[in-house]
Design an enzyme around this catalytic site. Structure first.
Site, PDB file in Angstrom:
ATOM      1  N   THR A  28      43.536  57.035  12.010  1.00 58.69           N
ATOM      2  CA  THR A  28      44.733  56.478  11.359  1.00 58.69           C
ATOM      3  C   THR A  28      44.667  56.688   9.844  1.00 58.69           C
ATOM      4  OG1 THR A  28      44.885  54.785  13.061  1.00 58.69           O
ATOM      5  CG2 THR A  28      46.045  54.343  11.013  1.00 58.69           C
ATOM      6  N   GLY A  29      45.830  56.908   9.242  1.00 60.15           N
ATOM      7  CA  GLY A  29      45.894  56.985   7.781  1.00 60.15           C
ATOM      8  C   GLY A  29      46.652  58.214   7.319  1.00 60.15           C
ATOM      9  N   ASP A  81      38.929  61.210  11.965  1.00 60.30           N
ATOM     10  CA  ASP A  81      39.488  60.051  11.244  1.00 60.30           C
ATOM     11  C   ASP A  81      39.129  60.139   9.764  1.00 60.30           C
ATOM     12  OD1 ASP A  81      40.784  57.687  10.764  1.00 60.30           O
ATOM     13  OD2 ASP A  81      39.452  56.434  11.957  1.00 60.30           O
ATOM     14  N   ALA A  83      38.474  57.960   5.872  1.00 61.92           N
ATOM     15  CA  ALA A  83      37.623  56.862   5.396  1.00 61.92           C
ATOM     16  C   ALA A  83      38.133  56.413   4.034  1.00 61.92           C
ATOM     17  CB  ALA A  83      36.173  57.322   5.284  1.00 61.92           C
ATOM     18  N   GLY A  95      39.404  50.883   7.198  1.00 63.15           N
ATOM     19  CA  GLY A  95      40.278  49.740   7.441  1.00 63.15           C
ATOM     20  C   GLY A  95      41.310  49.527   6.362  1.00 63.15           C
ATOM     21  N   GLY A  97      43.907  51.022   6.099  1.00 62.77           N
ATOM     22  CA  GLY A  97      45.194  51.038   6.818  1.00 62.77           C
ATOM     23  C   GLY A  97      45.289  49.970   7.881  1.00 62.77           C
ATOM     24  N   GLU A 103      39.680  51.746  15.543  1.00 59.02           N
ATOM     25  CA  GLU A 103      38.921  52.915  15.068  1.00 59.02           C
ATOM     26  C   GLU A 103      37.463  52.809  15.482  1.00 59.02           C
ATOM     27  OE1 GLU A 103      41.572  53.967  11.103  1.00 59.02           O
ATOM     28  OE2 GLU A 103      39.831  52.698  10.871  1.00 59.02           O
ATOM     29  N   LYS A 121      36.712  59.826  -2.164  1.00 57.11           N
ATOM     30  CA  LYS A 121      36.136  58.872  -1.205  1.00 57.11           C
ATOM     31  C   LYS A 121      34.604  58.914  -1.156  1.00 57.11           C
ATOM     32  CE  LYS A 121      40.374  58.068   0.348  1.00 57.11           C
ATOM     33  NZ  LYS A 121      40.824  58.358   1.694  1.00 57.11           N
TER      34      LYS A 121
HETATM   35  C1  5RP Z   1      42.697  53.100   8.380  1.00 56.02           C
HETATM   36  C2  5RP Z   1      41.525  53.796   7.825  1.00 56.02           C
HETATM   37  C3  5RP Z   1      41.764  55.069   7.119  1.00 56.02           C
HETATM   38  O1  5RP Z   1      40.970  56.055   7.690  1.00 56.02           O
HETATM   39  C4  5RP Z   1      41.414  54.938   5.682  1.00 56.02           C
HETATM   40  O2  5RP Z   1      42.120  53.821   5.159  1.00 56.02           O
HETATM   41  C5  5RP Z   1      41.761  56.195   4.888  1.00 56.02           C
HETATM   42  O3  5RP Z   1      43.145  56.278   4.761  1.00 56.02           O
HETATM   43  P1  5RP Z   1      43.838  57.473   3.991  1.00 56.02           P
HETATM   44  O4  5RP Z   1      43.578  58.707   4.780  1.00 56.02           O
HETATM   45  O5  5RP Z   1      45.312  57.077   4.005  1.00 56.02           O
HETATM   46  O6  5RP Z   1      43.291  57.545   2.607  1.00 56.02           O
HETATM   47  O7  5RP Z   1      40.408  53.372   7.920  1.00 56.02           O
HETATM   48  O8  5RP Z   1      42.357  51.869   8.916  1.00 56.02           O
END
Ligand code: 5RP
Length: 218
Positions: A28-29, A81, A83, A95, A97, A103, A121
């Site tokens: 997610t994200g 996924d 991070a 988290g 998102g 996840e 990141k």
């Molecule tokens: C969602 C997450 C996402 O992987 C994390 O927040 C990274 O998000 P983005 O790709 O929008 O920077 O853990 O719960």
């Protein structure tokens, strides 16, 4: 390249890890959104996906992918996924998102966790990004008090998770021993999931940098 472009690049790079004909785990994200876009464009034959959120499920289904409930699946070979932070041991804070619980569950049953992230990141020590903790609603104040005893500063997010719970974003911790922190925080009654992915970290990191995508292995 701006952050959006770096996310697009790593989303594209993750296609190399997708196994045609096998069920795929999808996180997610915004970075994962780029991956889903790339997956759609690639035409790679994926029989079904298991998704970590209502948001990703909707995006996948809108593109015509079949999404299975995890209870219908015994094993996932690859999980892709993002991070919020990742350290040199490939422990992560996740988290941002709000999808941390699903996840963590999908990551647990996946053979390989491919983390896609832009270079902002990558950190030496986790904790500058506030640690999300999913909490049973009636336990928000009780868990907050336990967190404060451990020196953290919890802030209640104005958000309800896909599981009907609340999220405390905890500021002020330096999580050098991420695994020990994960175990300690998991013991607090009322905590559903801690957004520290240390016991099950990433196996592969695809990091978007100004020099291109760097592939790193745990
Ligand atoms: C969602 C997450 C996402 O992987 C994390 O927040 C990274 O998000 P983005 O790709 O929008 O920077 O853990 O719960």
């Amino acid at each position: 390249m701006d952050q959006k472009e770096l996310k697009r690049l790593v989303g594209q790079a993750a296609l190399a890890y997708v196994k045609p004909g096998e069920i795929l785990g999808v996180g997610t994200g915004s970075t994962v959104d780029c991956f889903i876009d790339a997956l759609k464009e690639s035409g790679i034959e994926v029989p079904a996906c298991v998704s970590s959120s209502v948001r990703s499920t909707k995006k996948l289904q809108d593109y015509g992918f079949r999404v299975l409930d995890l209870n219908e699946v015994d094993r996932i070979s690859v999980y892709v996924d993002g991070a919020d932070e990742i350290d040199p041991q490939f422990c992560m804070i996740k988290g941002g998102g709000g999808a941390l619980t699903r996840e963590k569950i999908v990551a647990m049953v996946s053979d390989t966790f491919v983390c896609i992230a832009d270079e902002s990141k990558k950190v030496q020590v986790l904790g500058a990004f506030p640690l999300p903790i999913e909490v049973i609603p009636m336990a928000v104040r009780a868990v907050s008090r336990e967190i404060e005893k451990l020196g953290g500063h919890p802030v209640l997010r104005d958000f309800t998770t896909d599981n009907g719970n609340k999220i405390l974003d905890v500021h002020g911790w330096q999580l050098a021993d991420a695994r020990a922190w994960e175990e300690k925080l998991n013991q607090i009654v009322g905590v559903v999931t801690v957004g520290l992915f240390a016991r099950r970290g990433a196996d592969v990191l695809l990091l978007g940098t100004q020099e291109g995508v760097k592939t790193m292995l745990a």
